[in-house]
Design a protein around this motif. Structure first.
Motif, PDB file in Angstrom:
ATOM      1  N   UNK A  89       0.832  -1.209   0.000  1.00 29.32           N
ATOM      2  CA  UNK A  89       0.000   0.000   0.000  1.00 29.32           C
ATOM      3  C   UNK A  89       0.865   1.257   0.000  1.00 29.32           C
ATOM      4  N   UNK A  90       1.963   1.226   0.758  1.00 33.20           N
ATOM      5  CA  UNK A  90       2.886   2.369   0.780  1.00 33.20           C
ATOM      6  C   UNK A  90       3.481   2.584  -0.611  1.00 33.20           C
ATOM      7  N   UNK A  91       3.902   1.497  -1.242  1.00 30.28           N
ATOM      8  CA  UNK A  91       4.502   1.600  -2.572  1.00 30.28           C
ATOM      9  C   UNK A  91       3.482   2.108  -3.593  1.00 30.28           C
ATOM     10  N   UNK A  92       2.241   1.599  -3.505  1.00 34.78           N
ATOM     11  CA  UNK A  92       1.203   2.034  -4.446  1.00 34.78           C
ATOM     12  C   UNK A  92       0.876   3.510  -4.277  1.00 34.78           C
ATOM     13  N   UNK A  93       0.813   3.958  -3.027  1.00 38.79           N
ATOM     14  CA  UNK A  93       0.506   5.366  -2.782  1.00 38.79           C
ATOM     15  C   UNK A  93       1.654   6.266  -3.242  1.00 38.79           C
ATOM     16  N   UNK A  94       2.868   5.865  -2.940  1.00 37.51           N
ATOM     17  CA  UNK A  94       4.032   6.643  -3.382  1.00 37.51           C
ATOM     18  C   UNK A  94       4.078   6.724  -4.908  1.00 37.51           C
ATOM     19  N   UNK A  95       3.765   5.616  -5.573  1.00 34.94           N
ATOM     20  CA  UNK A  95       3.745   5.609  -7.029  1.00 34.94           C
ATOM     21  C   UNK A  95       2.672   6.522  -7.592  1.00 34.94           C
ATOM     22  N   UNK A  96       1.490   6.482  -6.972  1.00 29.73           N
ATOM     23  CA  UNK A  96       0.397   7.344  -7.422  1.00 29.73           C
ATOM     24  C   UNK A  96       0.778   8.814  -7.290  1.00 29.73           C
TER      25      UNK A  96
END
Length: 199
Positions: A89-96
Protein backbone atom coordinates in the motif's frame (compact mmCIF):
# COMPACT_ATOMS: atom_id res chain seq x y z
CA UNK A 1 -38.59 6.38 11.83
CA UNK A 2 -36.85 7.43 8.61
CA UNK A 3 -34.97 4.60 6.91
CA UNK A 4 -31.34 5.41 6.14
CA UNK A 5 -30.43 5.51 2.44
CA UNK A 6 -27.48 3.14 2.30
CA UNK A 7 -26.33 4.61 -1.03
CA UNK A 8 -26.24 8.20 0.24
CA UNK A 9 -22.78 9.72 0.48
CA UNK A 10 -21.37 10.32 3.96
CA UNK A 11 -19.58 13.58 4.67
CA UNK A 12 -19.35 13.26 8.45
CA UNK A 13 -16.05 11.44 9.00
CA UNK A 14 -14.03 14.58 9.69
CA UNK A 15 -11.89 14.96 6.53
CA UNK A 16 -12.32 14.67 2.78
CA UNK A 17 -10.03 11.65 2.52
CA UNK A 18 -11.98 9.85 5.24
CA UNK A 19 -15.21 10.67 3.43
CA UNK A 20 -13.67 8.99 0.38
CA UNK A 21 -13.25 5.81 2.43
CA UNK A 22 -16.94 6.08 3.34
CA UNK A 23 -17.95 5.88 -0.33
CA UNK A 24 -17.86 2.12 0.25
CA UNK A 25 -20.07 1.06 3.12
CA UNK A 26 -19.82 -2.11 5.20
CA UNK A 27 -16.57 -2.83 3.42
CA UNK A 28 -15.89 -6.06 5.28
CA UNK A 29 -19.33 -7.60 4.93
CA UNK A 30 -20.39 -10.16 2.35
CA UNK A 31 -22.45 -7.43 0.66
CA UNK A 32 -20.49 -4.15 0.71
CA UNK A 33 -22.28 -1.00 -0.44
CA UNK A 34 -20.62 0.71 -3.40
CA UNK A 35 -21.57 4.39 -3.45
CA UNK A 36 -19.21 5.28 -6.30
CA UNK A 37 -21.03 3.16 -8.86
CA UNK A 38 -20.60 5.40 -11.91
CA UNK A 39 -18.41 8.26 -13.15
CA UNK A 40 -21.43 10.55 -12.62
CA UNK A 41 -21.56 9.57 -8.95
CA UNK A 42 -17.85 10.30 -8.62
CA UNK A 43 -18.45 13.70 -10.23
CA UNK A 44 -21.25 14.36 -7.73
CA UNK A 45 -19.02 13.41 -4.82
CA UNK A 46 -16.14 15.59 -6.03
CA UNK A 47 -18.49 18.53 -6.51
CA UNK A 48 -19.68 18.27 -2.91
CA UNK A 49 -16.03 18.28 -1.79
CA UNK A 50 -15.34 21.38 -3.93
CA UNK A 51 -12.92 19.36 -6.04
CA UNK A 52 -14.75 19.30 -9.36
CA UNK A 53 -12.19 18.90 -12.18
CA UNK A 54 -12.40 20.86 -15.41
CA UNK A 55 -12.73 17.54 -17.24
CA UNK A 56 -15.53 15.31 -15.91
CA UNK A 57 -14.42 11.90 -14.63
CA UNK A 58 -14.60 8.89 -16.92
CA UNK A 59 -14.66 5.14 -16.25
CA UNK A 60 -10.87 5.02 -15.87
CA UNK A 61 -10.96 7.83 -13.31
CA UNK A 62 -13.62 5.94 -11.38
CA UNK A 63 -11.45 2.83 -11.23
CA UNK A 64 -8.45 4.89 -10.04
CA UNK A 65 -10.58 6.56 -7.36
CA UNK A 66 -11.70 3.19 -6.04
CA UNK A 67 -8.12 1.88 -6.07
CA UNK A 68 -6.85 4.91 -4.17
CA UNK A 69 -9.70 4.55 -1.68
CA UNK A 70 -8.69 0.98 -0.81
CA UNK A 71 -4.99 1.87 -0.60
CA UNK A 72 -5.82 4.61 1.89
CA UNK A 73 -8.16 2.30 3.81
CA UNK A 74 -5.37 -0.24 4.31
CA UNK A 75 -3.00 2.45 5.54
CA UNK A 76 -5.61 4.03 7.81
CA UNK A 77 -6.56 0.74 9.46
CA UNK A 78 -2.91 -0.12 10.07
CA UNK A 79 -2.42 3.31 11.65
CA UNK A 80 -5.44 3.00 13.95
CA UNK A 81 -4.43 -0.56 14.89
CA UNK A 82 -0.88 0.68 15.57
CA UNK A 83 0.52 -1.82 13.09
CA UNK A 84 3.24 -1.27 10.47
CA UNK A 85 1.71 -0.04 7.19
CA UNK A 86 1.40 -2.67 4.44
CA UNK A 87 4.45 -2.31 2.22
CA UNK A 88 2.46 -2.76 -0.99
CA UNK A 89 0.00 0.00 0.00
CA UNK A 90 2.89 2.37 0.78
CA UNK A 91 4.50 1.60 -2.57
CA UNK A 92 1.20 2.03 -4.45
CA UNK A 93 0.51 5.37 -2.78
CA UNK A 94 4.03 6.64 -3.38
CA UNK A 95 3.75 5.61 -7.03
CA UNK A 96 0.40 7.34 -7.42
CA UNK A 97 1.68 10.59 -5.91
CA UNK A 98 4.84 10.55 -8.04
CA UNK A 99 2.73 10.23 -11.20
CA UNK A 100 0.22 12.93 -10.34
CA UNK A 101 1.75 16.22 -9.31
CA UNK A 102 -0.67 19.00 -8.46
CA UNK A 103 1.13 22.27 -7.60
CA UNK A 104 -0.62 24.64 -5.24
CA UNK A 105 -1.95 27.68 -7.07
CA UNK A 106 -4.02 30.06 -5.00
CA UNK A 107 -6.82 32.20 -6.36
CA UNK A 108 -7.80 35.58 -4.94
CA UNK A 109 -11.54 35.62 -4.29
CA UNK A 110 -14.06 36.17 -1.52
CA UNK A 111 -12.00 33.75 0.57
CA UNK A 112 -8.77 31.84 0.22
CA UNK A 113 -9.26 29.42 -2.63
CA UNK A 114 -7.15 27.00 -4.55
CA UNK A 115 -7.51 26.78 -8.29
CA UNK A 116 -9.77 23.86 -9.27
CA UNK A 117 -8.09 20.65 -10.36
CA UNK A 118 -7.73 20.18 -14.11
CA UNK A 119 -8.38 16.45 -14.08
CA UNK A 120 -9.84 13.91 -11.69
CA UNK A 121 -6.33 12.57 -11.02
CA UNK A 122 -5.32 16.01 -9.71
CA UNK A 123 -8.31 16.00 -7.37
CA UNK A 124 -7.41 12.53 -6.14
CA UNK A 125 -3.80 13.62 -5.62
CA UNK A 126 -5.00 16.41 -3.31
CA UNK A 127 -7.03 13.89 -1.33
CA UNK A 128 -4.08 11.49 -1.14
CA UNK A 129 -1.78 14.22 0.16
CA UNK A 130 -4.32 15.18 2.80
CA UNK A 131 -4.32 11.55 3.93
CA UNK A 132 -0.51 11.40 4.01
CA UNK A 133 -0.36 14.59 6.08
CA UNK A 134 -2.70 13.14 8.68
CA UNK A 135 -1.35 9.58 8.74
CA UNK A 136 2.27 10.71 9.04
CA UNK A 137 1.81 13.32 11.77
CA UNK A 138 0.49 13.49 15.31
CA UNK A 139 -2.95 14.12 13.79
CA UNK A 140 -3.12 10.34 13.30
CA UNK A 141 -3.79 10.01 17.04
CA UNK A 142 -7.28 11.46 16.54
CA UNK A 143 -8.26 8.65 14.18
CA UNK A 144 -10.54 5.89 15.32
CA UNK A 145 -12.20 2.92 13.64
CA UNK A 146 -15.73 1.63 14.06
CA UNK A 147 -15.78 -1.58 16.15
CA UNK A 148 -18.43 -3.12 13.88
CA UNK A 149 -16.39 -5.76 12.08
CA UNK A 150 -18.27 -5.45 8.80
CA UNK A 151 -17.72 -1.68 8.80
CA UNK A 152 -14.43 -0.65 10.41
CA UNK A 153 -15.06 2.88 9.12
CA UNK A 154 -12.35 5.42 10.02
CA UNK A 155 -13.29 8.77 11.48
CA UNK A 156 -11.78 11.63 13.46
CA UNK A 157 -12.53 11.61 17.18
CA UNK A 158 -10.23 14.10 18.96
CA UNK A 159 -11.84 13.71 22.41
CA UNK A 160 -11.72 9.91 22.12
CA UNK A 161 -15.29 9.59 23.36
CA UNK A 162 -17.01 8.28 20.28
CA UNK A 163 -17.50 4.52 20.05
CA UNK A 164 -18.99 3.94 16.61
CA UNK A 165 -18.53 5.64 13.27
CA UNK A 166 -21.07 8.36 12.38
CA UNK A 167 -23.36 5.83 10.67
CA UNK A 168 -26.57 5.48 12.73
CA UNK A 169 -26.84 1.86 11.58
CA UNK A 170 -23.56 0.85 13.23
CA UNK A 171 -24.44 2.49 16.53
CA UNK A 172 -27.89 0.91 16.50
CA UNK A 173 -26.58 -2.59 15.76
CA UNK A 174 -23.84 -2.22 18.35
CA UNK A 175 -26.23 -1.10 21.07
CA UNK A 176 -28.67 -3.92 20.34
CA UNK A 177 -25.86 -6.47 20.51
CA UNK A 178 -24.55 -4.99 23.77
CA UNK A 179 -28.03 -5.08 25.28
CA UNK A 180 -28.47 -8.73 24.33
CA UNK A 181 -25.07 -9.58 25.79
CA UNK A 182 -25.98 -7.90 29.08
CA UNK A 183 -29.29 -9.74 29.23
CA UNK A 184 -27.61 -13.07 28.56
CA UNK A 185 -25.02 -12.37 31.23
CA UNK A 186 -27.63 -11.54 33.89
CA UNK A 187 -28.73 -14.70 35.74
CA UNK A 188 -32.46 -15.31 35.89
CA UNK A 189 -33.64 -14.47 39.39
CA UNK A 190 -36.13 -17.34 39.27
CA UNK A 191 -33.35 -19.86 38.73
CA UNK A 192 -31.40 -18.72 41.79
CA UNK A 193 -31.71 -21.35 44.54
CA UNK A 194 -31.76 -18.62 47.19
CA UNK A 195 -34.88 -17.16 45.56
CA UNK A 196 -36.63 -20.50 45.20
CA UNK A 197 -39.50 -20.84 47.67
CA UNK A 198 -39.18 -23.67 50.18
CA UNK A 199 -41.52 -26.70 50.21
Amino acid sequence: MVKEDKFAFRFDCGAVWLNLLATRGRSFSTEPVERLATPARLAEWLEHCELSPAQPPDRGDLEKARQLREILRALALATVDEQPPPADAVADLAGFLSEHDDPVRLAAADRLRRQPPTMTMNALARIARQAVDQLSSSDRLALKSCPEQDCRGIFIDPPGRRRWCPSPACASRGRVRALRARRNATPDANSDPENTPGP
